[in-house]
Design an enzyme around this catalytic site. Structure first.
Site, PDB file in Angstrom:
ATOM      1  N   CYS A   1       0.004   1.211   7.493  1.00  0.00           N
ATOM      2  CA  CYS A   1      -0.638   1.742   6.196  1.00  0.00           C
ATOM      3  C   CYS A   1      -1.956   2.511   6.721  1.00  0.00           C
ATOM      4  O   CYS A   1      -2.356   3.225   5.843  1.00  0.00           O
ATOM      5  CB  CYS A   1      -0.907   0.386   5.446  1.00  0.00           C
ATOM      6  SG  CYS A   1       0.696  -0.156   4.624  1.00  0.00           S
TER       7      CYS A   1
ATOM      8  N   GLU B   1       0.871  -1.225  -0.263  1.00  0.00           N
ATOM      9  CA  GLU B   1       0.042   0.090  -0.031  1.00  0.00           C
ATOM     10  C   GLU B   1       0.928   1.141  -0.041  1.00  0.00           C
ATOM     11  O   GLU B   1       0.589   2.127  -0.647  1.00  0.00           O
ATOM     12  CB  GLU B   1      -1.004   0.192   1.294  1.00  0.00           C
ATOM     13  CG  GLU B   1      -1.901  -1.096   1.157  1.00  0.00           C
ATOM     14  CD  GLU B   1      -1.528  -2.187   1.866  1.00  0.00           C
ATOM     15  OE1 GLU B   1      -2.437  -3.061   2.553  1.00  0.00           O
ATOM     16  OE2 GLU B   1      -0.091  -2.642   2.079  1.00  0.00           O
TER      17      GLU B   1
END
Length: 134
Positions: free
Chosen positions: A90, A55
């Site tokens: 993330c 990500e």
């Protein structure tokens, strides 16, 4: 609040996981949907020093392609592990960069899209980043 699932995005991440993730260094693929409909993909860069998740690599890859707003993101594990949720780091980074992004989570036929804020309730807001430039 749950939104419809972008199955094309899930398939794009799964295809990258299947064809590009090799060995222990690249084990997760991510795909993000830009506001204009484009799909950006990336893989993690595992390293014992804390290499970035897929990500996070996707945020940089998107910017390199001129994409600064993402509507939806999904991560998929290699070896047919399916959709995997973003880690805490993330989640925070996605909230800071894209406060309205949808994140695809869940397993099998129970995958769903949720706002990143649902994954990080009572979240810290990176105030300096949130200020509008003058």
């Amino acid at each position: 609040m749950t939104h419809s699932v972008d199955h094309e995005l899930v398939q794009a991440a799964a295809e990258v996981a299947r064809t590009r993730c090799r060995g222990d260094n690249h084990t997760v693929a991510a795909a993000g949907r830009a506001g204009d409909g484009r799909i950006v993909t990336a893989v993690n860069a595992y390293h014992f020093t804390g290499g970035p998740c897929a990500e996070l690599v996707l945020i940089g890859a998107a910017a390199a392609q001129g994409v600064y707003e993402l509507d939806t993101i999904v991560a998929v594990g290699d070896r047919d592990r399916g959709v995997i949720p973003p880690c805490g780091r993330c989640r925070q980074a996605l909230l800071d960069y894209f406060p309205r992004i949808g994140v695809i989570v869940g397993e099998g036929d129970r995958i769903r899209t949720v706002p990143v804020t649902a994954l990080l309730p009572e979240s810290y807001v990176w105030a300096d980043h949130q200020l509008d430039p003058e």
